[in-house]
Design a protein around this motif. Structure first.
Motif, PDB file in Angstrom:
ATOM      1  N   LEU A  46       0.862  -1.179   0.000  1.00 13.26           N
ATOM      2  CA  LEU A  46       0.000   0.000   0.000  1.00 13.26           C
ATOM      3  C   LEU A  46       0.896   1.225   0.000  1.00 13.26           C
ATOM      4  CD1 LEU A  46      -2.810   1.388   0.296  1.00 13.26           C
ATOM      5  CD2 LEU A  46      -2.450   1.244   2.784  1.00 13.26           C
ATOM      6  N   SER A  47       0.717   2.097  -0.982  1.00 14.92           N
ATOM      7  CA  SER A  47       1.540   3.297  -1.070  1.00 14.92           C
ATOM      8  C   SER A  47       0.877   4.453  -0.331  1.00 14.92           C
ATOM      9  CB  SER A  47       1.767   3.676  -2.540  1.00 14.92           C
ATOM     10  OG  SER A  47       0.568   4.166  -3.115  1.00 14.92           O
ATOM     11  N   VAL A  48       1.615   5.528  -0.186  1.00 11.44           N
ATOM     12  CA  VAL A  48       1.100   6.710   0.510  1.00 11.44           C
ATOM     13  C   VAL A  48      -0.116   7.282  -0.203  1.00 11.44           C
ATOM     14  CG1 VAL A  48       1.652   9.087   1.160  1.00 11.44           C
ATOM     15  CG2 VAL A  48       3.338   7.271   1.525  1.00 11.44           C
ATOM     16  N   SER A  49      -0.147   7.185  -1.525  1.00 10.10           N
ATOM     17  CA  SER A  49      -1.276   7.725  -2.290  1.00 10.10           C
ATOM     18  C   SER A  49      -2.475   6.791  -2.291  1.00 10.10           C
ATOM     19  CB  SER A  49      -0.847   7.989  -3.733  1.00 10.10           C
ATOM     20  OG  SER A  49      -0.604   6.774  -4.425  1.00 10.10           O
TER      21      SER A  49
ATOM     22  N   SER B 196      -2.025  -3.475 -10.184  1.00 10.51           N
ATOM     23  CA  SER B 196      -2.181  -2.413  -9.181  1.00 10.51           C
ATOM     24  C   SER B 196      -3.558  -1.783  -9.321  1.00 10.51           C
ATOM     25  CB  SER B 196      -1.108  -1.334  -9.343  1.00 10.51           C
ATOM     26  OG  SER B 196       0.175  -1.823  -9.051  1.00 10.51           O
ATOM     27  N   LEU B 197      -4.057  -1.248  -8.216  1.00  8.48           N
ATOM     28  CA  LEU B 197      -5.280  -0.461  -8.207  1.00  8.48           C
ATOM     29  C   LEU B 197      -4.994   0.846  -7.496  1.00  8.48           C
ATOM     30  CD1 LEU B 197      -8.224  -2.918  -7.330  1.00  8.48           C
ATOM     31  CD2 LEU B 197      -7.854  -1.695  -9.477  1.00  8.48           C
ATOM     32  N   THR B 198      -5.232   1.963  -8.161  1.00  8.11           N
ATOM     33  CA  THR B 198      -5.036   3.262  -7.533  1.00  8.11           C
ATOM     34  C   THR B 198      -6.201   3.585  -6.605  1.00  8.11           C
ATOM     35  OG1 THR B 198      -6.158   4.476  -9.300  1.00  8.11           O
ATOM     36  CG2 THR B 198      -3.780   4.049  -9.579  1.00  8.11           C
ATOM     37  N   GLN B 199      -6.005   4.579  -5.761  1.00 11.53           N
ATOM     38  CA  GLN B 199      -7.070   4.995  -4.856  1.00 11.53           C
ATOM     39  C   GLN B 199      -8.304   5.452  -5.627  1.00 11.53           C
ATOM     40  OE1 GLN B 199      -7.445   5.612  -0.952  1.00 11.53           O
ATOM     41  NE2 GLN B 199      -9.252   5.140  -2.184  1.00 11.53           N
ATOM     42  N   ASP B 200      -8.110   6.209  -6.701  1.00  7.55           N
ATOM     43  CA  ASP B 200      -9.247   6.674  -7.505  1.00  7.55           C
ATOM     44  C   ASP B 200     -10.009   5.499  -8.108  1.00  7.55           C
ATOM     45  OD1 ASP B 200      -8.631   9.285  -6.928  1.00  7.55           O
ATOM     46  OD2 ASP B 200      -7.533   9.642  -8.793  1.00  7.55           O
TER      47      ASP B 200
END
Length: 205
Positions: free
Chosen positions: A52-55, A75-79
């Motif tokens: 899990l990244s900071v973003s 990967s899945l971004t927060q958006d």
């Protein structure tokens, strides 16, 4: 990675999060922003590794059936996660699904179909799988399969929802059957939620 050769020592670093093309491009052509890792979660029962990244980006790595290799799967971004959750919970505020503050693996003994749980700042729990249709195979995707709203929230009854002015911060701890969350409200008071997945907690298996 331990490997001894004529030109180096026994250890070397390998960046599994970058594509091969990135090594061919000069550094001044790299337009991506740094996104440091916030958390790493390992599923030793399936040999999956999640970051899990900071973003808020969740990345899945496959360590192979023997657990001795490493390859980036997806990967899945927060958006992206927020958009998918809004599609699954149409009547819920999208603010419930961001930011993601913690990730937890679910081993095979806990669930055969659900492999990862992500927790948002509001306390929503997002459940993911890594294989289509629950088949037993090496991971090929990261798909949302279930959403649980924060404690006190109901998609059908707004009267049970806590005031939206409350600022919550959840610190989850996961055991095979018990989930603990602590929340600090805007008034400085603390609350603790303890939830169990056991249908009959006082009955021995």
């Amino acid at each position: 990675k331990a490997k001894e050769d004529w030109f180096g020592g026994r250890c070397k670093k390998v960046n599994h999060s970058s594509s091969f093309v990135s090594y061919l491009l000069p550094s001044f052509l790299s337009f991506g922003e740094d996104d440091p890792l916030k958390e790493i979660s390992l599923d030793t029962s399936r040999n999956h590794l999640y970051t899990l990244s900071v973003s808020g980006t969740i990345t899945l790595y496959d360590m192979g059936s023997e657990g001795v290799s490493m390859s980036r799967v997806t990967s899945l971004t927060q958006d992206s996660v927020t958009q998918i959750c809004c599609g699954a919970a149409l009547t819920s505020d999208k603010g419930l699904f961001s930011p993601i503050v913690s990730i937890h693996t679910l081993c095979v003994s806990s669930s055969s179909n659900i492999h990862l749980m992500a927790v948002t700042k509001s306390g929503a729990r997002l459940y993911f799988t890594t294989t289509p249709n629950g088949i037993i195979a090496r991971p090929s995707l990261l798909a949302l399969v279930h959403v649980r709203l924060p404690p006190g929230f109901s998609a059908a009854t707004s009267a049970t929802r806590p005031p939206r002015s409350v600022s919550s911060s959840y610190l989850p701890l996961l055991s095979p059957s018990v989930f603990l969350m602590s929340v600090v409200t805007g008034e400085g008071t603390d609350s603790v939620w303890i939830m169990s997945q056991d249908l009959f907690p006082f009955q021995s298996a």
